[in-house]
Design a protein around this motif. Structure first.
Motif, PDB file in Angstrom:
ATOM      1  N   GLU A  32       5.068  13.440  30.128  1.00 40.50           N
ATOM      2  CA  GLU A  32       6.197  13.523  31.222  1.00 40.50           C
ATOM      3  C   GLU A  32       5.460  13.569  32.608  1.00 40.50           C
ATOM      4  OE1 GLU A  32      10.059  16.318  32.198  1.00 40.50           O
ATOM      5  OE2 GLU A  32       8.583  16.949  30.278  1.00 40.50           O
ATOM      6  N   ALA A  33       4.392  14.353  32.808  1.00 41.29           N
ATOM      7  CA  ALA A  33       3.528  14.458  33.982  1.00 41.29           C
ATOM      8  C   ALA A  33       3.010  13.173  34.572  1.00 41.29           C
ATOM      9  CB  ALA A  33       2.640  15.548  34.116  1.00 41.29           C
ATOM     10  N   THR A  34       2.540  12.435  33.612  1.00 41.41           N
ATOM     11  CA  THR A  34       1.787  11.005  33.823  1.00 41.41           C
ATOM     12  C   THR A  34       2.935  10.195  34.153  1.00 41.41           C
ATOM     13  OG1 THR A  34       0.204  11.688  32.029  1.00 41.41           O
ATOM     14  CG2 THR A  34       0.477   9.289  32.628  1.00 41.41           C
ATOM     15  N   GLN A  35       3.970  10.291  33.665  1.00 39.60           N
ATOM     16  CA  GLN A  35       5.048   9.367  33.906  1.00 39.60           C
ATOM     17  C   GLN A  35       5.840   9.612  35.050  1.00 39.60           C
ATOM     18  OE1 GLN A  35       8.139   8.584  30.794  1.00 39.60           O
ATOM     19  NE2 GLN A  35       6.337   8.492  29.321  1.00 39.60           N
ATOM     20  N   PHE A  36       5.950  10.891  35.327  1.00 43.21           N
ATOM     21  CA  PHE A  36       6.513  11.247  36.798  1.00 43.21           C
ATOM     22  C   PHE A  36       5.602  10.903  38.069  1.00 43.21           C
ATOM     23  CE2 PHE A  36       7.205  14.242  40.198  1.00 43.21           C
ATOM     24  CZ  PHE A  36       8.672  14.245  40.276  1.00 43.21           C
ATOM     25  N   CYS A  37       4.326  11.002  37.728  1.00 42.02           N
ATOM     26  CA  CYS A  37       3.500  10.955  38.835  1.00 42.02           C
ATOM     27  C   CYS A  37       3.236   9.380  39.062  1.00 42.02           C
ATOM     28  CB  CYS A  37       2.143  11.694  38.866  1.00 42.02           C
ATOM     29  SG  CYS A  37       2.542  13.407  38.874  1.00 42.02           S
ATOM     30  N   ASN A  38       3.616   8.456  38.052  1.00 43.94           N
ATOM     31  CA  ASN A  38       3.365   7.171  38.262  1.00 43.94           C
ATOM     32  C   ASN A  38       1.978   6.606  37.886  1.00 43.94           C
ATOM     33  OD1 ASN A  38       6.300   6.600  38.650  1.00 43.94           O
ATOM     34  ND2 ASN A  38       5.688   6.836  40.803  1.00 43.94           N
ATOM     35  N   LEU A  39       1.361   7.357  37.106  1.00 47.09           N
ATOM     36  CA  LEU A  39       0.012   7.267  36.576  1.00 47.09           C
ATOM     37  C   LEU A  39      -0.111   6.398  35.106  1.00 47.09           C
ATOM     38  CD1 LEU A  39      -1.210  10.918  37.252  1.00 47.09           C
ATOM     39  CD2 LEU A  39      -1.468   8.811  38.973  1.00 47.09           C
ATOM     40  N   SER A  40      -1.335   5.281  35.307  1.00 44.58           N
ATOM     41  CA  SER A  40      -1.296   4.796  33.950  1.00 44.58           C
ATOM     42  C   SER A  40      -1.842   5.625  33.014  1.00 44.58           C
ATOM     43  CB  SER A  40      -2.332   3.473  34.381  1.00 44.58           C
ATOM     44  OG  SER A  40      -3.503   3.840  34.935  1.00 44.58           O
ATOM     45  N   GLU A  41      -2.622   6.605  33.418  1.00 44.54           N
ATOM     46  CA  GLU A  41      -3.298   7.409  32.205  1.00 44.54           C
ATOM     47  C   GLU A  41      -3.413   8.853  32.588  1.00 44.54           C
ATOM     48  OE1 GLU A  41      -8.056   7.009  32.501  1.00 44.54           O
ATOM     49  OE2 GLU A  41      -6.941   5.347  31.516  1.00 44.54           O
ATOM     50  N   TYR A  42      -3.287   9.686  31.795  1.00 34.64           N
ATOM     51  CA  TYR A  42      -3.573  11.279  32.282  1.00 34.64           C
ATOM     52  C   TYR A  42      -4.833  11.584  32.867  1.00 34.64           C
ATOM     53  CZ  TYR A  42      -3.069  16.323  31.813  1.00 34.64           C
ATOM     54  OH  TYR A  42      -3.072  17.754  32.163  1.00 34.64           O
ATOM     55  N   THR A  43      -4.624  12.457  34.068  1.00 33.75           N
ATOM     56  CA  THR A  43      -5.810  12.975  34.790  1.00 33.75           C
ATOM     57  C   THR A  43      -5.776  14.358  34.828  1.00 33.75           C
ATOM     58  OG1 THR A  43      -7.075  12.802  36.716  1.00 33.75           O
ATOM     59  CG2 THR A  43      -4.671  12.615  36.803  1.00 33.75           C
ATOM     60  N   GLU A  44      -7.106  14.978  34.642  1.00 31.46           N
ATOM     61  CA  GLU A  44      -7.302  16.318  34.673  1.00 31.46           C
ATOM     62  C   GLU A  44      -6.819  17.235  35.779  1.00 31.46           C
ATOM     63  OE1 GLU A  44     -11.333  17.378  34.044  1.00 31.46           O
ATOM     64  OE2 GLU A  44     -11.390  16.370  31.933  1.00 31.46           O
TER      65      GLU A  44
END
Length: 100
Positions: A32-44
């Motif tokens: 959910e956080a990855t999608q909300f932040c418009n990122l292609s992959e999760y970041t620490e």
């Protein structure tokens, strides 16, 4: 510490018996956080906000949809979505989405 370990430490002693639920919530919150932040992959960089999201979701388990209940002089009101501080942390990491 991993996200799951941080969340369990903050939830307290009852967390040990709900470890599978907490792990599932962490995975959902990471996505959910990855999608909300418009990122292609999760970041620490999102780890702390995911811990906060996990705790908020864990605390709402079995209480979804309740906006207010009252019994005698005890009242409960639940927020819809995440708290302002959680949303603020998410917005700080959000990337602008370019529409072409």
């Amino acid at each position: 510490m991993t996200i799951v370990e941080k969340a369990m430490a903050l939830i307290g002693p009852t967390a040990a018996s709900h470890q599978a639920q907490i792990k599932a919530i962490v995975e959902m919150c990471q996505d959910e956080a990855t999608q909300f932040c418009n990122l292609s992959e999760y970041t620490e960089k999102l780890d702390n906000v995911v811990v906060q999201m996990t705790i908020e979701r864990y605390n709402r388990l079995n209480n979804e949809g309740i906006t207010q209940t009252s019994a005698s002089t005890v009242e409960e009101t639940f927020i819809d979505g995440y708290s302002k501080s959680t949303l603020s942390m998410l917005v700080k990491n959000r990337k602008v989405k370019v529409i072409e």
